[in-house]
Motif scaffolding. Sequence first.
Motif, mmCIF file in Angstrom:
data_model
loop_
_atom_site.group_PDB
_atom_site.id
_atom_site.type_symbol
_atom_site.label_atom_id
_atom_site.label_comp_id
_atom_site.label_asym_id
_atom_site.label_seq_id
_atom_site.Cartn_x
_atom_site.Cartn_y
_atom_site.Cartn_z
ATOM 1 N N ASP A 158 -24.252 -8.588 -15.355
ATOM 2 C CA ASP A 158 -22.881 -8.119 -15.596
ATOM 3 C C ASP A 158 -22.573 -6.872 -14.777
ATOM 4 O OD1 ASP A 158 -22.462 -10.190 -17.367
ATOM 5 O OD2 ASP A 158 -22.924 -8.998 -19.152
ATOM 6 N N LEU A 159 -23.519 -5.945 -14.705
ATOM 7 C CA LEU A 159 -23.308 -4.719 -13.936
ATOM 8 C C LEU A 159 -23.175 -5.007 -12.442
ATOM 9 C CD1 LEU A 159 -25.786 -2.330 -15.788
ATOM 10 C CD2 LEU A 159 -23.310 -2.070 -15.649
ATOM 11 N N CYS A 160 -24.024 -5.881 -11.935
ATOM 12 C CA CYS A 160 -23.932 -6.250 -10.513
ATOM 13 C C CYS A 160 -22.598 -6.932 -10.215
ATOM 14 C CB CYS A 160 -25.098 -7.171 -10.137
ATOM 15 S SG CYS A 160 -26.715 -6.369 -10.078
ATOM 16 N N ARG A 161 -22.144 -7.739 -11.170
ATOM 17 C CA ARG A 161 -20.880 -8.450 -10.983
ATOM 18 C C ARG A 161 -19.695 -7.484 -11.008
ATOM 19 N NH1 ARG A 161 -21.606 -11.671 -14.937
ATOM 20 N NH2 ARG A 161 -22.963 -13.109 -13.794
ATOM 21 N N SER A 162 -19.739 -6.517 -11.918
ATOM 22 C CA SER A 162 -18.618 -5.582 -12.049
ATOM 23 C C SER A 162 -18.599 -4.549 -10.926
ATOM 24 C CB SER A 162 -18.669 -4.887 -13.407
ATOM 25 O OG SER A 162 -19.842 -4.104 -13.520
ATOM 26 N N GLU A 163 -19.774 -4.092 -10.482
ATOM 27 C CA GLU A 163 -19.846 -3.065 -9.443
ATOM 28 C C GLU A 163 -19.722 -3.633 -8.031
ATOM 29 O OE1 GLU A 163 -19.901 0.211 -9.913
ATOM 30 O OE2 GLU A 163 -19.616 -0.316 -12.026
ATOM 31 N N LYS A 164 -20.089 -4.910 -7.852
ATOM 32 C CA LYS A 164 -20.012 -5.563 -6.541
ATOM 33 C C LYS A 164 -20.743 -4.747 -5.475
ATOM 34 C CE LYS A 164 -15.561 -7.687 -7.653
ATOM 35 N NZ LYS A 164 -14.124 -7.829 -7.293
ATOM 36 N N SER A 165 -21.904 -4.263 -5.869
ATOM 37 C CA SER A 165 -22.705 -3.432 -4.969
ATOM 38 C C SER A 165 -23.901 -4.231 -4.456
ATOM 39 C CB SER A 165 -23.185 -2.178 -5.704
ATOM 40 O OG SER A 165 -24.172 -1.503 -4.950
ATOM 41 N N GLU A 166 -23.982 -4.415 -3.147
ATOM 42 C CA GLU A 166 -25.100 -5.151 -2.572
ATOM 43 C C GLU A 166 -26.411 -4.410 -2.771
ATOM 44 O OE1 GLU A 166 -24.430 -6.253 1.440
ATOM 45 O OE2 GLU A 166 -22.610 -7.404 1.006
ATOM 46 N N ASP A 167 -26.345 -3.083 -2.831
ATOM 47 C CA ASP A 167 -27.560 -2.297 -3.047
ATOM 48 C C ASP A 167 -28.154 -2.571 -4.425
ATOM 49 O OD1 ASP A 167 -29.446 -0.086 -2.394
ATOM 50 O OD2 ASP A 167 -28.424 0.860 -4.106
#
Length: 569
Positions: free
Chosen positions: A46-55
């Motif tokens: 969920d965090l990766c999806r919301s932040e859209k951060s490749e890192d």
Amino acid sequence: MMAGEDKFKQFDFHLRSLSSSARDSNFVTDPASDPSLLNSVKSLCDLCRSEKSEDLIARVYPHLNRIFQRCLSSISQSQTSNGLLLLAILQFFLDFGDVVLHDADPNLRTFFKSCLSREFADPVVAEATLDFLNANKKKFSSSFPTLLPQFFPLLLKLIAWNGEKLEKAFRRVFPGLISQGSFLPLFPSIIDLPILVVALEKVEKSSGSLVGSSIASIQKSSAPEMLLALMDEAYTGSTIGDGGADSESEDSSTMAVADPFFLELLKDENDGLAERHWASPAVAAAIQSAVSTSMSDRLKQALRITPRLLDMYTAIAIREVNDSLICALVPLLMARYSNLFPEKLFLYEVQKRILELMLAGFNRSPSFIALLKKPIVDRLGEAYDSPSKTELALQLCWAIGEHGGGGEAHKDAARELFESLELLLYENLSSSRVRLRESALGSDSAKSRKSSQSRLLCFVVTAIAKLATYHRELLPRARVSLTKVARSRISDARVWKRARDYLGLMNEPAICLSILGPCESPSKGIQKLGTVNWSEGGTKMISHLPFYLLGAQEGPPHDFSLMDVLPGS
């Protein structure tokens, strides 16, 4: 890096949890035993999806990949369910595979083979799997189009065991099961869904809970015994399963899975269209036991689900499947029409749909009748083996006549089909004398047989007349056949009266063509002279109507209107 300090702390906490699980020796053998791990995986997704951060995605990916592999390596010894955890990791792979250059196809296939094959009977895992498939339908159709068609037998196990509570979700997945390679083998698997339930319940009764056990491994371990049994049957004539009194025991685990029909039913992957061993004594005994005793609730649900799945299959077949596959399906429809689970309402519902699909195929491409001449003739020869085969032969007679034996380009096939109809007619004329005498004695079964025979003869007589009208070179032979029927007053009056009416029509070619001639071709837009297109009735004058339709009307011709002939709206 992140929107707020709280999110950073939350991400860091869950990442440390993943890192610990990925390397901690306590979870090497059973990573799913950590109850917090699933929550950490979902939170990080969920965090990766919301932040859209490749890192962030790149930092999470290695840990999830290791945990996924450890789950799979320990799944056979695991005491806890791995399904939900693996599905959560698979969702990460699907969502962010392009970012980390990860192909999820091997992971998905391994999940089906190693995890779902063991946990399909777990209602929580089953529901989560369907939700996962539905949430990613577009991704599956574009990136993994062969995956669901390959594993449709396993997904059918899922709905067979879990029943109607998951039917709605399964029906949304169902179109994805159909491809060129799965279209044909999927049909017998659908109509055998109740028998799949019987097989699964038999395995559960003899081997214990299906959750956590791999039926596929049981199949592999029994394969050598099956091969020896098949060789023994071929060379000595003995029947599979004749290995003594113990082999027929209700509690025998080998009996539950060693039968070739059950092996075919219990497979997880689509390996093509295989023969279904209906003659097997083990299958007959299992089905008879299921019918004669009180049926389980799971079996009752399967009997209700099957016709609804067949409706979806039919709609997709007519709308999307090419002619070659439909033509290949028709003989399978005819072969399975009489070989179904013997429950009365189920038989009625499924047989009705089989006939609808078969006739829709003929209507879509009348040339199928000529191409499939051999199996059609074989079915006509079995017309009196059973009531269901009589009904199938009756419908085939109608299709032969309605579509002119395949069309104008198939005169040789039409002649051979005409000869088969003649043979069926003459055989029945000779036997009708015996049936008439039997029914005169008052036997209810004899009266039923006579009624069935008369109904079939009416269709045969009509098919002969229609075929001869379509192929006029057959008219002399048709007149001879119909004359014999018209003069045979021993048979049912409905039969010889119909033959007499058709003989009269043949003396008026234009009227005969209007009544018995071929219908308008929907594909070519062709309409034969003398026929009436009733959809255009509102624009036609009375002179366009064949006079025989007005024969029962009263008053002078100029008083008639189309409303006297066409039914009111």
